[in-house]
Design an enzyme around this catalytic site. Structure first.
Site, mmCIF file in Angstrom:
data_model
loop_
_atom_site.group_PDB
_atom_site.id
_atom_site.type_symbol
_atom_site.label_atom_id
_atom_site.label_comp_id
_atom_site.label_asym_id
_atom_site.label_seq_id
_atom_site.Cartn_x
_atom_site.Cartn_y
_atom_site.Cartn_z
ATOM 1 N N ASP A 1 41.382 50.301 35.091
ATOM 2 C CA ASP A 1 41.894 49.535 36.088
ATOM 3 C C ASP A 1 41.796 48.312 35.627
ATOM 4 O OD1 ASP A 1 43.325 48.914 38.403
ATOM 5 O OD2 ASP A 1 41.392 48.813 39.336
ATOM 6 N N GLU B 1 42.717 44.956 38.126
ATOM 7 C CA GLU B 1 41.883 44.219 39.411
ATOM 8 C C GLU B 1 40.996 45.142 40.035
ATOM 9 O OE1 GLU B 1 45.058 42.170 42.083
ATOM 10 O OE2 GLU B 1 46.363 43.685 40.633
#
Length: 199
Positions: free
Chosen positions: A7, A9
């Site tokens: 991922d 953020e």
């Protein structure tokens, strides 16, 4: 053959919407996928708030230009890329990601796109595909890759659970409590060691 799916953020860079909320003084924009599992609902909520306040793409990009990767993120990513193949799977948008990818040394990223009017108003968004992180992990697996995944939010759980190994990183206490079966780490060296052990 292994490929690590990360991922963006909350894992490599600070949450864009939280940074934007702080700059604009609009606390409602602090809500993220850590709080709202339904991404479509979350984005429609954000777009309505932007419209209400007369804010568009340029204002968000101005904030993104000042965001730096989290301390240690680039070094972690560089070491990981020396070790194995890595792709970033993010529900962010092409219009947001480019300056952040430059600061991270241009890793590969699969993300979505915003629909933007000529005046810069964000009018909608186009997701790459449904359940984009899970769908991408399954597609990589169909190409002969074993996936190892890590993320911090509800929208990362599917790709973590579908992978050969998966880890939560800098996640919330609630997500960690709800998923005690997923190893959770707070520091890059811990996550790096766990990924290398799973390779």
């Amino acid at each position: 053959m292994n490929i690590v799916c990360l991922d963006m953020e909350g894992v490599l860079v600070p949450e864009i919407w939280i940074a934007f909320a702080e700059v604009t003084g609009i606390p409602e924009l602090k809500k993220t996928t850590r709080d709202e599992p339904d991404y479509n609902k979350l984005m429609n909520y954000r777009i309505a708030i932007l419209k209400e306040h007369g804010l568009g793409l340029k204002e968000i990009q101005d904030v993104i230009a000042k965001i730096d990767p989290m301390p240690g993120a680039k070094e972690f990513l560089d070491e990981l890329r020396r070790t194995t193949q890595v792709v970033i799977l993010s529900d962010t948008f092409e219009q947001f990601a480019k300056p952040l990818m430059e600061k991270l040394g241009w890793p590969s990223i699969y993300c979505n796109t915003l629909e933007v009017a000529e005046n810069g108003e964000i009018t909608g968004f186009k997701m790459r595909c449904a359940h984009s992180k899970l769908t991408t992990v399954k597609a990589l697996q169909s190409c002969g890759f074993d996936t190892i995944a890590s993320g911090d939010s509800y929208n990362d759980l599917e790709m973590i659970q579908a992978s050969k190994a998966g880890f939560l990183f800098k996640s919330t206490e609630k997500i960690k409590a709800d998923h005690p079966e997923i190893p959770a780490y707070e520091e890059y060296d811990e996550l790096l060691a766990a990924i290398k052990a799973a390779l």
